[in-house]
Scaffold this motif. Sequence first.
Motif, mmCIF file in Angstrom:
data_model
loop_
_atom_site.group_PDB
_atom_site.id
_atom_site.type_symbol
_atom_site.label_atom_id
_atom_site.label_comp_id
_atom_site.label_asym_id
_atom_site.label_seq_id
_atom_site.Cartn_x
_atom_site.Cartn_y
_atom_site.Cartn_z
ATOM 1 N N ILE A 139 -9.480 -9.242 -24.001
ATOM 2 C CA ILE A 139 -8.560 -8.094 -23.999
ATOM 3 C C ILE A 139 -9.284 -6.837 -23.541
ATOM 4 O O ILE A 139 -8.733 -6.023 -22.778
ATOM 5 C CB ILE A 139 -7.944 -7.900 -25.403
ATOM 6 N N LYS A 140 -10.513 -6.668 -23.965
ATOM 7 C CA LYS A 140 -11.315 -5.518 -23.524
ATOM 8 C C LYS A 140 -11.513 -5.553 -22.016
ATOM 9 O O LYS A 140 -11.453 -4.518 -21.337
ATOM 10 C CB LYS A 140 -12.665 -5.542 -24.249
ATOM 11 N N HIS A 141 -11.710 -6.754 -21.468
ATOM 12 C CA HIS A 141 -11.924 -6.909 -20.031
ATOM 13 C C HIS A 141 -10.675 -6.530 -19.242
ATOM 14 O O HIS A 141 -10.758 -5.755 -18.265
ATOM 15 C CB HIS A 141 -12.314 -8.358 -19.733
ATOM 16 N N ILE A 142 -9.509 -7.021 -19.658
ATOM 17 C CA ILE A 142 -8.280 -6.726 -18.912
ATOM 18 C C ILE A 142 -7.906 -5.256 -19.087
ATOM 19 O O ILE A 142 -7.429 -4.605 -18.152
ATOM 20 C CB ILE A 142 -7.119 -7.653 -19.331
ATOM 21 N N ARG A 143 -8.168 -4.695 -20.259
ATOM 22 C CA ARG A 143 -7.872 -3.270 -20.462
ATOM 23 C C ARG A 143 -8.771 -2.407 -19.578
ATOM 24 O O ARG A 143 -8.318 -1.411 -18.997
ATOM 25 C CB ARG A 143 -8.060 -2.910 -21.926
ATOM 26 N N GLY A 144 -10.034 -2.799 -19.449
ATOM 27 C CA GLY A 144 -10.946 -2.064 -18.577
ATOM 28 C C GLY A 144 -10.497 -2.100 -17.135
ATOM 29 O O GLY A 144 -10.597 -1.096 -16.408
ATOM 30 N N TRP A 145 -9.984 -3.256 -16.703
ATOM 31 C CA TRP A 145 -9.483 -3.373 -15.326
ATOM 32 C C TRP A 145 -8.302 -2.431 -15.104
ATOM 33 O O TRP A 145 -8.210 -1.763 -14.068
ATOM 34 C CB TRP A 145 -9.069 -4.818 -15.045
ATOM 35 N N VAL A 146 -7.397 -2.372 -16.076
ATOM 36 C CA VAL A 146 -6.234 -1.497 -15.966
ATOM 37 C C VAL A 146 -6.665 -0.030 -15.885
ATOM 38 O O VAL A 146 -6.135 0.746 -15.083
ATOM 39 C CB VAL A 146 -5.284 -1.711 -17.161
ATOM 40 N N GLU A 147 -7.627 0.350 -16.710
ATOM 41 C CA GLU A 147 -8.032 1.758 -16.789
ATOM 42 C C GLU A 147 -8.835 2.222 -15.576
ATOM 43 O O GLU A 147 -9.049 3.426 -15.405
ATOM 44 C CB GLU A 147 -8.835 1.976 -18.073
ATOM 45 N N GLU A 148 -9.245 1.282 -14.718
ATOM 46 C CA GLU A 148 -9.954 1.672 -13.491
ATOM 47 C C GLU A 148 -9.055 2.437 -12.529
ATOM 48 O O GLU A 148 -9.525 3.260 -11.741
ATOM 49 C CB GLU A 148 -10.505 0.430 -12.790
ATOM 50 N N HIS A 149 -7.731 2.131 -12.553
ATOM 51 C CA HIS A 149 -6.781 2.795 -11.670
ATOM 52 C C HIS A 149 -5.512 3.113 -12.460
ATOM 53 O O HIS A 149 -4.947 2.231 -13.120
ATOM 54 C CB HIS A 149 -6.432 1.907 -10.466
ATOM 55 N N SER A 150 -5.041 4.355 -12.349
ATOM 56 C CA SER A 150 -3.924 4.811 -13.177
ATOM 57 C C SER A 150 -2.601 4.127 -12.843
ATOM 58 O O SER A 150 -1.667 4.164 -13.642
ATOM 59 C CB SER A 150 -3.758 6.331 -13.028
ATOM 60 N N ASP A 151 -2.507 3.495 -11.665
ATOM 61 C CA ASP A 151 -1.241 2.860 -11.294
ATOM 62 C C ASP A 151 -1.080 1.469 -11.883
ATOM 63 O O ASP A 151 0.008 0.902 -11.858
ATOM 64 C CB ASP A 151 -1.113 2.786 -9.772
ATOM 65 N N ARG A 152 -2.143 0.896 -12.428
ATOM 66 C CA ARG A 152 -2.086 -0.491 -12.905
ATOM 67 C C ARG A 152 -1.416 -0.614 -14.275
ATOM 68 O O ARG A 152 -1.544 0.268 -15.118
ATOM 69 C CB ARG A 152 -3.497 -1.075 -12.983
ATOM 70 N N GLY A 153 -0.721 -1.737 -14.469
ATOM 71 C CA GLY A 153 -0.097 -2.007 -15.751
ATOM 72 C C GLY A 153 -0.111 -3.495 -16.048
ATOM 73 O O GLY A 153 -0.054 -4.321 -15.128
#
Length: 285
Positions: A139-153
């Motif tokens: 979960i930490k990994h996928i959350r980090g990926w999302v937070e790299e770009h503001s458009d991701r969800g």
Amino acid sequence: MYFPKYWAKSVVDEREASGTQFSIPVWRWSDHSLDDAQQQANQAAAHLRNRIRSGEYLSNEYYGNRPVREEVIFEQKDKQGSVELVITRNAQGCLVLNSAHAMFVDVDIEEPTQTLFSRMVDIFFKPDVEPETPEEAAIKHIRGWVEEHSDRGVRVYRTRGGLRYLLTHKVYTPGDAESDQLLEQFNSDPQYRMLCTAQESFRARLTPKPKRIGMHQPPVRFPYLDKEDKQQLDQWEKNYKTVSSEWRTCEHVATFGNPTIHPKVQDVIDLHDQMTELHKDLPLA
């Protein structure tokens, strides 16, 4: 997405060096006719027979590089007439959601096996801070990926065997470089990635695996050869619906990132969350 209209079977009958006879079913498909599918199956069987007789080593090399043999239960098209999602029944009898553009990623989470020694260490040398669990790390990994770009969800679900991600901010093309790179980055099963390419869709199981709810797989598999086959399936399905109603396939864990959901993904979310019994307080299977 690609689901052939016709399937046909041929059988290779051979003998081992010990004299033991064995049979290998060979299935092939066609969009033109059943006769064409049968011709393809016969040719493939002849080729396989020659390989066996030449002593060639045969592995499970075909998984994921061709269409899966599944019954189409339901399909939904967009306004232009293109198929956006299909529900099929797999070999285990589970209903599977196949999406043309909404990316599902199933991630297996294996809890570490504890030995007697490791349990003793935990008892006498318990750390001040509990170590991160495999699920927490994922979960930490996928959350980090999302937070790299503001458009991701992304929506994160928990399944019986791990986690399921559904990317919500945009649509993807199964099998292209971007999709394959993301699936690899999220530690998705390599065979699943191959299947996405062959099937031209992303897949998510909607109903419980029979073995997890005390049932056997269906006694027959698609395509059904006669009326008796269909009756056997109908009886199995009736029992399966009754037993599986006491279980759900996943539960919602978290939503990260961009709250704006792509319209085509929203349709998938609605169907997925309804059919997995997401909102019911039931055990996972």
